[in-house]
Each structure stands twice: as structure tokens, then as C-alpha cells.
Design a protein around this motif. Structure first.
Motif, PDB file in Angstrom:
ATOM      1  N   ASP A 170       0.829  -1.209   0.000  1.00 19.71           N
ATOM      2  CA  ASP A 170       0.000   0.000   0.000  1.00 19.71           C
ATOM      3  C   ASP A 170       0.864   1.260   0.000  1.00 19.71           C
ATOM      4  OD1 ASP A 170      -2.369  -1.392  -0.056  1.00 19.71           O
ATOM      5  OD2 ASP A 170      -2.727  -1.263   2.107  1.00 19.71           O
ATOM      6  N   ILE A 173       2.366   1.723  -3.495  1.00 21.77           N
ATOM      7  CA  ILE A 173       1.366   2.196  -4.461  1.00 21.77           C
ATOM      8  C   ILE A 173       1.020   3.657  -4.194  1.00 21.77           C
ATOM      9  CG2 ILE A 173      -1.024   1.898  -5.226  1.00 21.77           C
ATOM     10  CD1 ILE A 173      -0.671  -1.123  -4.641  1.00 21.77           C
ATOM     11  N   ARG A 176       3.659   5.863  -5.425  1.00 19.43           N
ATOM     12  CA  ARG A 176       3.835   5.684  -6.865  1.00 19.43           C
ATOM     13  C   ARG A 176       5.193   5.093  -7.249  1.00 19.43           C
ATOM     14  NH1 ARG A 176      -0.010   7.673  -9.893  1.00 19.43           N
ATOM     15  NH2 ARG A 176       1.336   7.814 -11.730  1.00 19.43           N
ATOM     16  N   GLN A 179       3.439  -0.015  -9.133  1.00 20.57           N
ATOM     17  CA  GLN A 179       2.284   0.123 -10.001  1.00 20.57           C
ATOM     18  C   GLN A 179       1.012  -0.211  -9.217  1.00 20.57           C
ATOM     19  OE1 GLN A 179       2.821  -1.703 -13.984  1.00 20.57           O
ATOM     20  NE2 GLN A 179       4.861  -2.289 -13.266  1.00 20.57           N
ATOM     21  N   SER A 180      -0.104   0.268  -9.705  1.00 16.22           N
ATOM     22  CA  SER A 180      -1.381  -0.029  -9.068  1.00 16.22           C
ATOM     23  C   SER A 180      -1.776  -1.467  -9.391  1.00 16.22           C
ATOM     24  CB  SER A 180      -2.457   0.940  -9.567  1.00 16.22           C
ATOM     25  OG  SER A 180      -3.697   0.654  -8.946  1.00 16.22           O
ATOM     26  N   HIS A 235       7.298   0.564 -10.505  1.00 22.17           N
ATOM     27  CA  HIS A 235       6.859   1.538 -11.503  1.00 22.17           C
ATOM     28  C   HIS A 235       8.020   1.830 -12.447  1.00 22.17           C
ATOM     29  CE1 HIS A 235       4.916   4.947 -13.352  1.00 22.17           C
ATOM     30  NE2 HIS A 235       3.823   4.708 -12.642  1.00 22.17           N
TER      31      HIS A 235
END
Length: 253
Positions: A170, A173, A176, A179-180, A235
Motif C-alpha cells: 500500500d 502504491i 507511486r 504500479q497499481s 513503476h
């Protein structure tokens, strides 16, 4: 003391009180009297995990464990009460140490950042499982059964495991750097990868010719898990997306 000894011996009619006092109780006039007790308890635990792994829990008797550990059956009654108590202690012994591995990594989340924290956590979990290989294999195999003990284990230890992983994911995410993703589904994939070496050792050794109990192969496997995490979670636009060297693809040789 004599009353307690008689209570312990009720389940072992073949053992006399005199034999128990002479051979099972340990009194040391010098040094720490707990040393031998700790050693005996660990020997029983090691023997139980080996036999549970080899023969299965239900096919293993108290006398089997006592013979393997080279102790009197009364010692098992003294430390664990019965075989069910010994089984519960096996779970606690492994899972308490496992949760400690999670805690000491996640507590560094703010200092290290989510990416490095997750990479270090994966490394430590795989090394921990290699160090306690028989225990890990037995615990994860046994935890798949639908029993009252396993329901308690899932509602306590594995819920703690979920909490630490979810907190880490969490945070990644939210900031950032990850990735989601669907956290529950990603955890299921990651958990499957992390437990694969201990759940499928025969397939690994007999079919793939890799040996998950050896540090070299577990390190190579850890690199592949990290590669999976980098490609599916990190990410791509984040500056720290490449946190570890890219080894050659793991071929088992």
C-alpha cells in the motif's frame, strides 16, 4: 515435586517414579541448569519435525519421536504434554521466527523505501526457509489441511503476514513507486513464488535437478523472484526501479 512427577507419569505406566527421577529430571549443581533442558527440548523438536516430514504427523508416535531424539517419552510429556502439544509448538517455533523476519524488515520501510524493503524482505524470507527447510516444508504442507489448529494459525500468524505485506505494498502504491495492482491477488502470486521451493522440493530435485536446500540455488531463485517483482510491480518511471543486478536466466546449472 513428587506429586507433579506422578501426574506426568500417569500416561506412561511402564515408567517408574524412581526411573523418572534418576533419568528424566536434571539437577545441576554448577552452571546453568536450563542448558540441558533447552538442549533436550530442541532435540525433541528436531526429531519431531524430521519424523513428521518423513512419515506424516498421524503415522508418527510419541515413542518414535523419543527414540529418534534419544530421550525418554516422559520428557515429551514434560515439555509438550502430548503429541498435539508438540505439533502446536512446531507451528509456533517456526511462525514466531518467520513473523520476526517480516517485522524487522517492514520496520525499515520509511528508511529504505518500499522497493528496497520488499527486495530485502524477499531475500530474508527465502534464506529463512532454507535455514529451517524441514520445518518450513512441514508447516506449509500441514497448514493446507482444514483443522481447528490451522484456522487459528491463519487467523493469527498469517493475518500478521498479510498485514505486513499489505502495509508495504500500500505504501509503495501510494507513493507511486509501485504500479497499481490488486493487493490480494498480488500477494497470492508472491506467496506462491516464495513457498514453491519448500512445497515442491522433490519436483525441483528429481525433475529440474535444482536443490532448494543449497544456498547457491536458493540465491539464484531469489534473483528470479526479484526479477518478477521488478517487472510486475516496480513503476517503470521511478528512479530506483533497478535495485539489483540482472543475473542470467536461471537454468539450474
Amino acid at each position: 515435586m513428587l506429586r507433579i512427577c506422578r501426574e506426568l507419569l500417569k500416561g506412561f505406566p511402564s515408567i517408574t517414579l524412581e526411573y523418572f527421577l534418576d533419568n528424566c529430571l536434571y539437577v545441576e549443581s554448577e552452571g546453568n541448569p536450563m542448558n540441558r533442558q533447552t538442549s533436550t527440548k530442541q532435540e525433541i523438536l528436531d526429531a519431531a519435525l524430521y519424523l513428521f516430514h518423513l512419515k506424516g504427523y498421524h503415522a508418527t508416535s510419541i515413542r518414535d519421536i523419543a527414540n529418534k531424539a534419544k530421550v525418554n517419552p516422559a520428557n515429551i510429556a514434560y515439555y509438550f504434554k502430548n503429541k498435539q502439544g508438540l505439533l502446536e509448538y512446531c507451528f509456533m517455533f517456526y511462525l514466531e521466527k518467520y513473523i520476526a523476519v517480516l517485522e524487522r524488515n517492514v520496520v525499515m520501510l520509511e528508511q529504505k523505501g518500499p522497493q528496497q524493503c520488499l527486495v530485502d524482505l524477499v531475500t530474508d524470507i527465502l534464506e529463512f526457509q532454507r535455514e529451517y527447510f524441514l520445518a518450513a516444508r512441514f508447516i506449509y504442507g500441514e497448514s493446507a489441511l482444514d483443522t481447528n489448529l490451522n484456522r487459528e494459525i491463519h487467523s493469527t500468524y498469517f493475518m500478521k503476514e498479510k498485514y505486513y505485506f499489505q502495509h508495504l505494498l500500500d505504501e509503495g502504491i501510494k507513493t507511486r513507486v509501485f504500479q497499481s495492482v490488486s493487493v490480494p491477488l498480488y500477494l497470492l502470486q508472491l506467496k506462491s513464488l516464495l513457498t514453491a521451493p519448500v512445497l515442491h522440493p522433490n519436483y525441483a530435485t528429481e525433475v529440474l535437478y535444482v536443490f532448494p536446500q543449497e544456498a547457491y540455488y536458493m540465491n539464484r531463485f531469489a534473483d528470479e523472484v526479484k526479477r518478477f517483482i521488478e517487472q510486475t510491480l516496480f513503476h517503470p518511471d521511478h528512479d530506483q526501479a533497478k535495485l539489483f543486478s540482472r543475473p542470467e536466466l536461471f537454468t539450474g546449472v
